[in-house]
Design an enzyme around this catalytic site. Structure first.
Site, PDB file in Angstrom:
ATOM      1  CG  HIS A  38     -40.623  33.641  69.777  1.00  0.00           C
ATOM      2  ND1 HIS A  38     -40.013  32.494  70.226  1.00  0.00           N
ATOM      3  CD2 HIS A  38     -39.950  34.678  70.347  1.00  0.00           C
ATOM      4  CE1 HIS A  38     -39.004  32.830  71.020  1.00  0.00           C
ATOM      5  NE2 HIS A  38     -38.949  34.140  71.113  1.00  0.00           N
ATOM      6  CB  CYS A 128     -40.441  29.702  72.938  1.00  0.00           C
ATOM      7  SG  CYS A 128     -41.658  29.709  71.612  1.00  0.00           S
TER       8      CYS A 128
END
Length: 177
Positions: A38, A128
């Site tokens: 992430h 992301c």
């Protein structure tokens, strides 16, 4: 600096010293989840900006694999230590060698305008990593997406090859001679 020193564990203990490679405003933060990475952008004072799924609670937001398959995301400002939880992270401005970062003040200003906004999310085209690199460099870049596209292409090519081989094999068995 070796990898162990470079990767920091988020901690709730205020008495621990800052981890090596302490993030600076505008830095890209790579968070190592069990099945994927992430990405977030460090704003300063312990806060990051990142994408979270629209339909999940803030606390659990990016820790689930479900976040990878969402079609919409919300831009959130959260504490780095809360987003990282028990996972590890590192400062990773890996594109600085071929992309010039925008001035830090511009990066932060661009990020703050987006807080609490709903945005499109697509694992391969708008994930992301694309989001935070767009803030840092003015251009969305994602090796993670490029690798995924490469893997999908490889699987597709392999499936096509097996399909053609199966067709050839079937035709050779059905020949009358």
């Amino acid at each position: 600096m070796d990898k162990q020193q470079h990767i920091a564990m988020a901690s709730n203990d205020p008495d621990l010293p800052d981890p090596p490679g302490d993030p600076q405003p505008g830095d890209l933060i790579e968070i190592f989840r069990p099945a994927y990475q992430h990405w977030a952008l460090y704003l300063g004072d312990g806060y990051i900006i990142n994408l979270t799924p629209v339909d999940e609670s803030q606390a659990a937001a990016m820790s689930s694999v479900k976040s990878v398959f969402s079609r919409k995301a919300v831009v959130r400002m959260q504490l780095l230590k809360e987003v990282v939880g028990s996972d590890s992270y590192r400062v990773n401005n890996k594109y600085d060698h071929n992309h010039t970062p925008l001035p830090v003040s511009e990066i932060i200003e661009r990020a703050q305008v987006l807080i609490d906004q709903e945005v499109s999310y697509d694992l391969l085209g708008s994930n992301c990593e694309h989001f935070v690199t767009l803030l840092r460099y003015g251009e969305g870049v994602s090796e993670q997406a490029t690798r995924a596209i490469g893997a999908i292409s490889l699987v597709t090519a392999a499936a096509s090859a097996f399909s053609v081989l199966g067709l050839i094999n079937t035709r050779s068995r059905n020949r009358p001679f």
